[in-house]
Write a protein that holds these residues in place. Structure first.
Motif, mmCIF file in Angstrom:
data_model
loop_
_atom_site.group_PDB
_atom_site.id
_atom_site.type_symbol
_atom_site.label_atom_id
_atom_site.label_comp_id
_atom_site.label_asym_id
_atom_site.label_seq_id
_atom_site.Cartn_x
_atom_site.Cartn_y
_atom_site.Cartn_z
ATOM 1 N N ALA E 38 33.916 -19.157 -47.868
ATOM 2 C CA ALA E 38 32.642 -19.422 -48.323
ATOM 3 C C ALA E 38 30.925 -20.520 -48.471
ATOM 4 N N VAL E 39 32.054 -21.711 -47.256
ATOM 5 C CA VAL E 39 30.894 -22.189 -47.968
ATOM 6 C C VAL E 39 29.595 -21.969 -46.311
ATOM 7 N N GLU E 40 28.191 -21.864 -46.663
ATOM 8 C CA GLU E 40 27.610 -21.334 -46.264
ATOM 9 C C GLU E 40 26.290 -22.919 -46.229
ATOM 10 N N ILE E 41 25.624 -22.929 -44.799
ATOM 11 C CA ILE E 41 24.652 -23.821 -44.603
ATOM 12 C C ILE E 41 23.953 -23.366 -43.636
ATOM 13 N N ILE E 42 22.681 -23.744 -44.139
ATOM 14 C CA ILE E 42 21.011 -23.238 -43.565
ATOM 15 C C ILE E 42 20.534 -24.447 -43.711
ATOM 16 N N PHE E 43 19.942 -24.577 -42.837
ATOM 17 C CA PHE E 43 18.847 -25.717 -41.930
ATOM 18 C C PHE E 43 17.384 -25.511 -41.970
ATOM 19 N N HIS E 44 16.600 -25.992 -42.650
ATOM 20 C CA HIS E 44 14.828 -25.897 -42.992
ATOM 21 C C HIS E 44 14.412 -27.084 -41.458
ATOM 22 N N ASP E 45 14.023 -26.742 -40.859
ATOM 23 C CA ASP E 45 13.106 -27.531 -39.952
ATOM 24 C C ASP E 45 11.819 -27.999 -40.296
ATOM 25 N N MET E 46 11.959 -28.400 -40.212
ATOM 26 C CA MET E 46 10.338 -29.250 -41.183
ATOM 27 C C MET E 46 9.754 -29.356 -39.716
ATOM 28 N N LYS E 47 8.398 -29.195 -40.034
ATOM 29 C CA LYS E 47 7.152 -30.557 -38.413
ATOM 30 C C LYS E 47 6.910 -31.102 -39.103
ATOM 31 N N LYS E 48 6.673 -31.631 -37.743
ATOM 32 C CA LYS E 48 6.258 -33.757 -38.541
ATOM 33 C C LYS E 48 5.174 -33.650 -39.030
ATOM 34 N N GLU E 49 4.117 -32.819 -39.497
ATOM 35 C CA GLU E 49 2.972 -32.159 -39.629
ATOM 36 C C GLU E 49 2.457 -31.941 -41.666
ATOM 37 N N ASN E 50 4.165 -31.366 -41.491
ATOM 38 C CA ASN E 50 4.972 -31.404 -43.303
ATOM 39 C C ASN E 50 5.466 -32.118 -44.047
ATOM 40 N N TYR E 51 5.989 -33.365 -43.465
ATOM 41 C CA TYR E 51 6.879 -34.256 -44.440
ATOM 42 C C TYR E 51 6.026 -35.398 -44.900
ATOM 43 N N SER E 52 5.721 -35.538 -46.013
ATOM 44 C CA SER E 52 5.014 -37.082 -45.832
ATOM 45 C C SER E 52 6.525 -37.476 -47.185
ATOM 46 N N LYS E 53 6.185 -39.136 -46.830
ATOM 47 C CA LYS E 53 6.453 -40.402 -47.144
ATOM 48 C C LYS E 53 5.954 -40.972 -48.003
ATOM 49 N N GLY E 54 6.318 -41.626 -48.846
ATOM 50 C CA GLY E 54 4.334 -42.496 -49.449
ATOM 51 C C GLY E 54 3.230 -42.573 -49.199
ATOM 52 N N GLY E 55 3.502 -41.056 -48.620
ATOM 53 C CA GLY E 55 1.985 -40.674 -49.191
ATOM 54 C C GLY E 55 1.387 -40.146 -47.182
ATOM 55 N N LEU E 56 2.467 -41.123 -46.305
ATOM 56 C CA LEU E 56 2.250 -41.244 -44.668
ATOM 57 C C LEU E 56 3.112 -39.414 -45.103
ATOM 58 N N PHE E 57 2.366 -38.991 -43.445
ATOM 59 C CA PHE E 57 2.887 -38.402 -43.019
ATOM 60 C C PHE E 57 3.079 -38.722 -41.515
ATOM 61 N N ALA E 58 4.771 -38.148 -41.345
ATOM 62 C CA ALA E 58 5.614 -38.358 -40.404
ATOM 63 C C ALA E 58 4.657 -38.106 -38.597
ATOM 64 N N ILE E 59 3.519 -37.649 -38.658
ATOM 65 C CA ILE E 59 3.023 -37.868 -37.197
ATOM 66 C C ILE E 59 1.708 -38.970 -37.884
ATOM 67 N N ASP E 60 2.043 -39.667 -38.842
ATOM 68 C CA ASP E 60 1.266 -40.857 -38.956
ATOM 69 C C ASP E 60 1.910 -42.023 -38.322
ATOM 70 N N MET E 61 3.197 -42.263 -38.358
ATOM 71 C CA MET E 61 4.222 -43.034 -39.415
ATOM 72 C C MET E 61 3.952 -44.121 -37.343
#
Lengths: 61, 61, 61, 61, 61, 61
Positions: E38-61
């Motif tokens: 009954a356990v299902e797991i879904i992975f969502h792959d994020m592009k680096k240009e689609n993830y920001s932390k602290g207002g900075l994109f992964a592509i800019d870190m």
């Protein structure tokens, strides 16, 4: 799988949700031929103070 | 569309959410030129016992 | 935390996303006093054939 | 990031969630080498009247 | 149910995902006594240009 | 609002999605009396290597 998530303003009855779940499951089964038992539906009840459209909250409309 | 979902530890006031919804909607409208009325925002209030960072629950930090 | 997810029809530039991420992060930080570094934003690009409003797909509008 | 969301029927204890969060965080850290502190886990408690499988609600099974 | 969604920056191998899915499923089964199937797991792959932390994109870190 | 998200293994045709979107929108409108134009549906296509059930990936079944 498929997994259907439905975000709704709170206030729908259990009967309304049961009816939606039944019909949406039938629709997906009929169109995709995926076995009915594999279709899961999750309702998320939103409080009116947690939903905004156009910058306005549902409680302010 | 766009649809913005914000997961937050519970405890923000309705005024804080209203203020965030208003400003985030303006930001998206200004940058994308999508009509303001099409921007929807949903807040999910998380209980402290439902959020973990680094394997520690918010209630244990 | 907070974690912000934005569902958008594909086609926005990286610069538009970067600008949105920066301003939305500032808004949340300013209103909630949560440290800026804790604010995460995820963009989900939707294909036009994956978004329907009123039963009509974006590709059919 | 990574951000893990777990949809569960309500009724698990805080201890069970804490235990799951700890072990899932360790698993992700071990396999991906991402620092443990970056792994966030959110539990969504579903009411039995909000989850349907095969067109049947958990409250009706 | 439970349904686990994992948002990850793209670039993990299928073997890493398979290993995570296997161990996370075992952890949930062991702690909740819910049947493994009954356990299902879904992975969502994020592009680096689609993830920001602290207002900075992964592509800019 | 309501906002419906459907996680599906990739491979459904645009016609199948269009048909599902149309019928699910009609079902929700009929049961909740919410105007049809307010019902939004988002499809997320999952790669087979991104979905696990019972600890097994769809590509391994």
């Amino acid at each position: 799988m498929p997994i259907v998530t439905i975000e709704l303003i709170e206030g729908r009855s259990v009967d309304q949700k049961r009816d939606m779940a039944k019909k949406i499951t039938e629709t997906i089964t009929e169109i995709t031929k995926i076995p009915q038992d594999a279709v899961e539906i999750i309702f998320h009840d939103m409080k009116k103070e947690n939903y905004s459209k156009g910058g306005l909250f549902a409680i302010d409309m």
